[in-house]
Design an enzyme around this catalytic site. Structure first.
Site, mmCIF file in Angstrom:
data_model
loop_
_atom_site.group_PDB
_atom_site.id
_atom_site.type_symbol
_atom_site.label_atom_id
_atom_site.label_comp_id
_atom_site.label_asym_id
_atom_site.label_seq_id
_atom_site.Cartn_x
_atom_site.Cartn_y
_atom_site.Cartn_z
ATOM 1 N N ASN A 1 0.565 -0.987 -0.133
ATOM 2 C CA ASN A 1 -0.354 0.040 0.121
ATOM 3 C C ASN A 1 0.778 1.161 -0.048
ATOM 4 O O ASN A 1 2.141 1.387 0.760
ATOM 5 C CB ASN A 1 -0.884 -0.052 0.818
ATOM 6 N N LEU B 1 -1.088 8.219 3.649
ATOM 7 C CA LEU B 1 -1.111 9.081 5.291
ATOM 8 C C LEU B 1 -2.082 10.466 5.357
ATOM 9 O O LEU B 1 -2.624 11.337 5.559
ATOM 10 C CB LEU B 1 -0.404 9.771 5.717
ATOM 11 N N ASN C 1 3.861 7.408 14.994
ATOM 12 C CA ASN C 1 3.774 6.290 13.699
ATOM 13 C C ASN C 1 5.717 7.343 13.115
ATOM 14 O O ASN C 1 5.850 8.357 12.320
ATOM 15 C CB ASN C 1 2.504 7.053 12.928
ATOM 16 N N CYS D 1 6.315 5.395 8.847
ATOM 17 C CA CYS D 1 5.941 4.484 7.403
ATOM 18 C C CYS D 1 6.409 4.680 5.977
ATOM 19 O O CYS D 1 7.187 5.870 6.294
ATOM 20 C CB CYS D 1 4.691 5.879 7.621
ATOM 21 N N THR E 1 5.265 -1.469 7.999
ATOM 22 C CA THR E 1 5.245 -1.947 6.436
ATOM 23 C C THR E 1 6.453 -1.964 6.657
ATOM 24 O O THR E 1 7.097 -0.947 6.507
ATOM 25 C CB THR E 1 4.432 -1.380 5.592
ATOM 26 N N GLY F 1 1.243 -9.623 9.958
ATOM 27 C CA GLY F 1 0.944 -10.938 9.117
ATOM 28 C C GLY F 1 0.222 -12.136 10.244
ATOM 29 O O GLY F 1 0.157 -12.862 9.457
HETATM 30 C C1 LIG Z 1 -4.041 0.029 3.938
HETATM 31 C C2 LIG Z 1 -2.689 0.092 5.288
HETATM 32 C C3 LIG Z 1 -2.882 1.058 5.651
HETATM 33 C C4 LIG Z 1 -2.315 1.482 6.499
HETATM 34 N N1 LIG Z 1 -2.138 2.470 7.464
HETATM 35 C C5 LIG Z 1 -0.986 2.691 8.369
HETATM 36 C C6 LIG Z 1 -1.154 3.915 8.657
HETATM 37 O O1 LIG Z 1 -2.103 5.153 8.541
HETATM 38 N N2 LIG Z 1 -0.222 4.723 10.248
HETATM 39 C C7 LIG Z 1 0.197 3.510 10.052
HETATM 40 O O2 LIG Z 1 1.334 3.533 11.409
HETATM 41 N N3 LIG Z 1 0.491 2.191 10.198
HETATM 42 C C8 LIG Z 1 -0.637 2.264 8.680
HETATM 43 N N4 LIG Z 1 -0.102 0.365 7.982
HETATM 44 C C9 LIG Z 1 0.810 -0.453 8.570
HETATM 45 C C10 LIG Z 1 0.014 -1.439 9.614
HETATM 46 O O3 LIG Z 1 -0.788 -0.898 10.515
HETATM 47 C C11 LIG Z 1 0.786 -2.714 9.838
HETATM 48 O O4 LIG Z 1 1.758 -1.990 10.638
HETATM 49 C C12 LIG Z 1 1.236 -3.223 8.983
HETATM 50 O O5 LIG Z 1 0.224 -3.726 7.960
HETATM 51 C C13 LIG Z 1 1.500 -4.610 9.584
HETATM 52 O O6 LIG Z 1 0.652 -5.356 9.481
HETATM 53 P P1 LIG Z 1 -0.041 -6.497 9.219
HETATM 54 O O7 LIG Z 1 0.579 -7.389 8.368
HETATM 55 O O8 LIG Z 1 -0.935 -7.487 10.255
HETATM 56 O O9 LIG Z 1 -0.718 -5.211 8.594
HETATM 57 C C14 LIG Z 1 -1.620 0.653 7.522
HETATM 58 C C15 LIG Z 1 -1.016 -0.831 6.140
HETATM 59 C C16 LIG Z 1 -2.425 -0.949 5.625
HETATM 60 C C17 LIG Z 1 -2.280 -2.325 5.151
#
Ligand SMILES: Cc1cc2nc3c(=O)[nH]c(=O)nc-3n(C[C@H](O)[C@H](O)[C@H](O)COP(=O)(O)O)c2cc1C
Length: 567
Positions: free
Chosen positions: A66, A70, A120, A123, A186, A237
């Site tokens: 993604n 923000l 955060n 990002c 991510t 994950g």
């Molecule tokens: C669509 C999307 C938007 C995200 N937006 C943010 C965000 O605004 N702030 C943040 O700290 N992390 C954001 N993340 C990261 C997630 O909070 C998380 O750290 C990351 O996706 C790993 O976890 P997961 O594998 O369970 O998705 C985003 C992730 C995704 C997929």
């Protein structure tokens, strides 16, 4: 299965990750009602942002990529969403900014709505925000400190995996006063449309999430748990209760779940009940699971240790170098294992005695003739052999860019090996060395090759007259040092302890102690120092200043019988 983290009581350890259905009050309510222990909002900043042009989210092989950029309505406009949140579970508000004042400004207005804040600093795809500042240790520490100073809610710092060593960033957050760290955001990634040649995301780069990043998240949590005292929230994950167990066992106290909501919006309820069943069936509490992998590993290491013999190894003396009338360096033919600056070996001169000597190079010891064992050692010739046990002890904690070394007498020797290691890494080294006179000063030429050197002698025959302490003046402190290392006579170390305590630098100062060490294994007790019973041979010989400020160091020591004597 309730759990407390940074003072907040959660019904379960499963938290909605930031950025997934966290932009409106009603979507946060919806997820809260599916059984999440807490929810984290979308990251909120100062100004409204539309985010990047599309595509902004791709489902890739084993996860998601993604680059939303923000998007958020600004903290002022987010308040109406927060008014709609009905507090079914605790709410953590994620905040982003480009400076500490921006972070604080956003949080000040939202404080009434938040049970905690998540900064955060991670990002991976927005210029000037997130990871761009979250990779800088000083920034992370300062932003966290400033934030904590102004905002009373618990503060979680979300870390980026897109760095060499995530634990350094975690430590910086902890130092700044964070109540918990969240790992990981991510992982920076990219995909290309082969038909057209275009990068697939509007922003080109994006952040990878989902199943494929789980091992990266786990490694981050595992290594953070080893170094940090504050709790860790694992993320990356997670799709089922076994993934949660892995994160808990790696050391996470809670977990966040994001991408997996794509497959199942009811995932919190499902994982919660699977986890409860698992704990019940195995008669376990949450606390039994958290950090279990570390305890298992330690147990294994202990078992291995039981089978390992530590006997003197026959080591041939390849070369003997005369440093001065009473000091010689003995180079070994055979390489020793696990060598590190600050460690020492037990030198067995057969038929005489066994004594501890610090390494002055990776393959050598520098010895001062002071008693019967060293006298016998001096009689040996190149080609003769001695028995060596070790290396033992913790060794110096090697870190920092600007380094100050302070050595007196034979205490200069262990610092030489340390200086060589820093020299190889091209660090900025300043060395202060002192001795009784010009003739007895050790390793001046060697230090001059790799550092700026300042010298003192008791009789004034070279450099400044007096002890090394006389050199600690404004000239030396024109620059700041990331780490200071000291080794020398105990009276000198005591004065340095007091000096650096006054300067509030004990956290950055490491001292190498030299005591009568008999076993080197940490069990005979002959080298223990009051009042904490620290074992110089095994807890040391290197100690941070704070650990030994109020100790016997520089005041008294114990002789071979164990009787106290003044130093
Ligand atoms: C669509 C999307 C938007 C995200 N937006 C943010 C965000 O605004 N702030 C943040 O700290 N992390 C954001 N993340 C990261 C997630 O909070 C998380 O750290 C990351 O996706 C790993 O976890 P997961 O594998 O369970 O998705 C985003 C992730 C995704 C997929």
């Amino acid at each position: 299965m309730g759990i407390k983290i940074s003072g907040i009581e959660l019904e379960n350890p499963l938290i909605l990750a930031s950025g997934i259905l966290g932009s409106t009050g009603s979507s946060l309510n919806r997820i809260a009602r599916t059984g999440a222990g807490a929810v984290v909002s979308k990251s909120i900043g100062i100004e409204p942002r539309e985010g990047y042009e599309g595509p902004v989210l791709l489902k890739v092989d084993c996860g998601f990529l993604n680059a939303l950029g923000l998007p958020n309505p600004s903290y002022k406009n987010f308040i109406e969403e927060l008014e709609d949140f009905d507090r079914y579970c605790p709410l953590i508000i994620s905040v982003f900014g480009s400076s500490s004042s921006e972070f604080v400004e956003v949080a000040e207005d939202l404080e009434d709505y938040a049970d905690a804040f998540e900064l955060n600093l991670s990002c991976p795809h927005v210029e000037g925000y997130g990871m761009e500042i979250g990779r800088d240790l000083t920034f992370v520490e300062d932003i966290t400190r400033e934030f904590k100073r102004s905002i009373s809610r618990p503060t979680w710092v979300k870390l980026t995996p897109n760095v060499g060593e995530i634990t350094e960033i975690g430590l910086a957050a902890e130092k700044g006063g964070a109540d918990a760290v969240v790992a990981i955001n991510t992982v920076k990634g990219l995909r290309i449309d082969v038909e057209s040649g275009y990068p697939l995301l509007g922003n080109v780069y994006g952040g990878l999430s989902g199943r494929c990043i789980k091992p990266i998240g786990l490694a981050a949590v595992y290594s953070l748990y080893k170094k940090l005292k504050i709790p860790i929230i694992g993320v990356g994950g997670i799709e089922d209760y076994r993934d949660v167990l892995e994160y808990l066992m790696a050391g996470a106290r809670c977990v966040e779940i994001g991408s997996a909501l794509y497959y199942d919006l009811e995932i919190f309820k499902e994982i919660d009940s699977d986890l409860k069943r698992y704990l019940e069936e195995n008669s376990l509490e949450m606390e039994d699971i958290i950090g279990l992998a570390h305890r298992k590993r330690k147990k294994k290491e202990k078992e291995k240790e039981k089978d390992r013999e530590i006997l003197p190894k026959d080591v041939v003396i390849k070369r003997i170098k005369r440093e001065n009338k009473d000091v010689r360096t003995f180079f070994f033919e055979d390489a020793l294992l696990d060598v590190r600056p600050g460690r020492y070996v037990m030198v067995w001169v057969r038929g005489i005695d066994e004594i501890p000597i610090s390494l002055s190079y990776k393959d050598a010891i520098t010895v001062e003739r002071v008693g019967k064992t060293t006298e016998s050692l001096f009689k040996l010739k190149e080609g003769d052999s001695i028995g060596i046990r070790g290396p033992f002890g913790n060794g110096f904690d090697i870190k920092g860019e600007n380094i100050l070394l302070i050595g007196g007498g034979i205490g200069i020797a262990p610092l030489l090996y340390l200086a060589e290691v820093f020299g190889e890494k091209k660090k900025d080294i300043t060395t202060l060395i002192g001795s009784r006179s010009r003739e007895t000063l050790l390793f001046l030429k060697e230090f001059e090759k790799i550092s700026k050197v300042f010298v003192s002698t008791d009789d004034g025959s070279l450099g400044k007259k007096g002890s090394v302490l006389n050199m600690l003046d404004a000239e030396i402190f024109k620059q700041e040092y990331d780490m200071i290392y000291a080794c020398g006579p105990e009276k000198m170390l005591r004065s340095l302890l007091e000096f650096f305590n006054e300067k509030d630098l004990l956290e950055k100062t490491q001292f190498s102690l030299s005591r009568i060490i008999k076993c080197g294994l940490g069990i005979c007790g002959s080298c223990c120092i009051d009042p904490k019973g620290l074992r110089v041979c095994r807890d040391g010989p290197i100690f941070y200043g704070g650990e030994i400020l109020n100790s016997e160091v520089g005041r008294y020591e114990r002789d071979h019988t164990g009787r106290r004597r003044k130093v």
